[in-house]
Write a protein that holds these residues in place. Sequence first.
Motif, mmCIF file in Angstrom:
data_model
loop_
_atom_site.group_PDB
_atom_site.id
_atom_site.type_symbol
_atom_site.label_atom_id
_atom_site.label_comp_id
_atom_site.label_asym_id
_atom_site.label_seq_id
_atom_site.Cartn_x
_atom_site.Cartn_y
_atom_site.Cartn_z
ATOM 1 N N TYR A 108 0.836 -1.205 0.000
ATOM 2 C CA TYR A 108 0.000 0.000 0.000
ATOM 3 C C TYR A 108 0.872 1.257 0.000
ATOM 4 C CZ TYR A 108 -3.255 3.527 1.773
ATOM 5 O OH TYR A 108 -3.996 4.679 1.947
ATOM 6 N N VAL A 109 1.878 1.268 0.873
ATOM 7 C CA VAL A 109 2.760 2.447 0.966
ATOM 8 C C VAL A 109 3.582 2.610 -0.307
ATOM 9 C CG1 VAL A 109 4.699 3.442 2.234
ATOM 10 C CG2 VAL A 109 2.827 2.353 3.484
ATOM 11 N N ARG A 110 4.096 1.501 -0.857
ATOM 12 C CA ARG A 110 4.893 1.585 -2.084
ATOM 13 C C ARG A 110 4.057 2.085 -3.261
ATOM 14 N NH1 ARG A 110 7.245 -3.494 -0.568
ATOM 15 N NH2 ARG A 110 5.789 -4.518 -1.997
ATOM 16 N N THR A 111 2.799 1.652 -3.335
ATOM 17 C CA THR A 111 1.922 2.100 -4.416
ATOM 18 C C THR A 111 1.708 3.604 -4.345
ATOM 19 O OG1 THR A 111 0.782 -0.033 -4.455
ATOM 20 C CG2 THR A 111 -0.343 1.816 -5.481
ATOM 21 N N ARG A 112 1.474 4.122 -3.169
ATOM 22 C CA ARG A 112 1.284 5.570 -3.005
ATOM 23 C C ARG A 112 2.586 6.319 -3.308
ATOM 24 N NH1 ARG A 112 -3.189 7.472 -0.792
ATOM 25 N NH2 ARG A 112 -2.118 9.333 -0.036
#
Length: 234
Positions: A108-112
């Motif tokens: 989730y954090v990497r996608t953002r």
Amino acid sequence: MSNWDDDRDADVHMAPPPPPARGALELEREREETPLELLTRHWMNERHAPEILPAQEALLSSILDHLRRQSDAVQTLRGDPSTSDDEHLRITLVQLDIERVKFIVRSYVRTRLYKIEKYARYITSSPDIQTRLTAAERDHASRHADLNDRHFNFSVLQSLPEPQRHLDDDVPYYMPPMMTTPDASKPVFVHALKDCPPVVLPDGTRHEMMKGHISLTHFSVVEHLVARGEAELV
């Protein structure tokens, strides 16, 4: 033999018939989502949406706090010599579940982060988009946009004629424009979580999205439904 009055009294006091049995799937959908289920839904929405979506800072913070407590408890039990073999097996299963949640959080954090770096100049030029980011994400977008601008100025723009030494998109010197923006017309699969109001497709037709149905349409058509939690991207 009972008379008519007795029969009437029996009818009056008769218990109403039980409601029809409800399917397990219906009950499952109506119950409140757990924090992990909420994060999983936001994770999938973020992965499939072309735009960066509002940050789930409070939800992510609560899950990270829970993970830390679980990890501390696991380490304490592993170091306790009185822990039995059966308990060690259960600890291993808990550790596997912790790693599964960590994978979702990291993805989730990497996608953002990917979207922030890809659309850094677009984000920093749009106050509305910046409200979707955390303070740390806004700082990262600003620094990344500044680094990109300095890189372009040093490597390309300073060698161009004076009127073209800029990155402003409102001056039509560059085609395509220098600023990368999300494509809201990207097709997405959307799953209706409830009966949604009709949406208007790009060709002007209206489309009914009933609960449980999956449709393929432009993200811009269902963006408001995803934002309100009435639909999810799959």
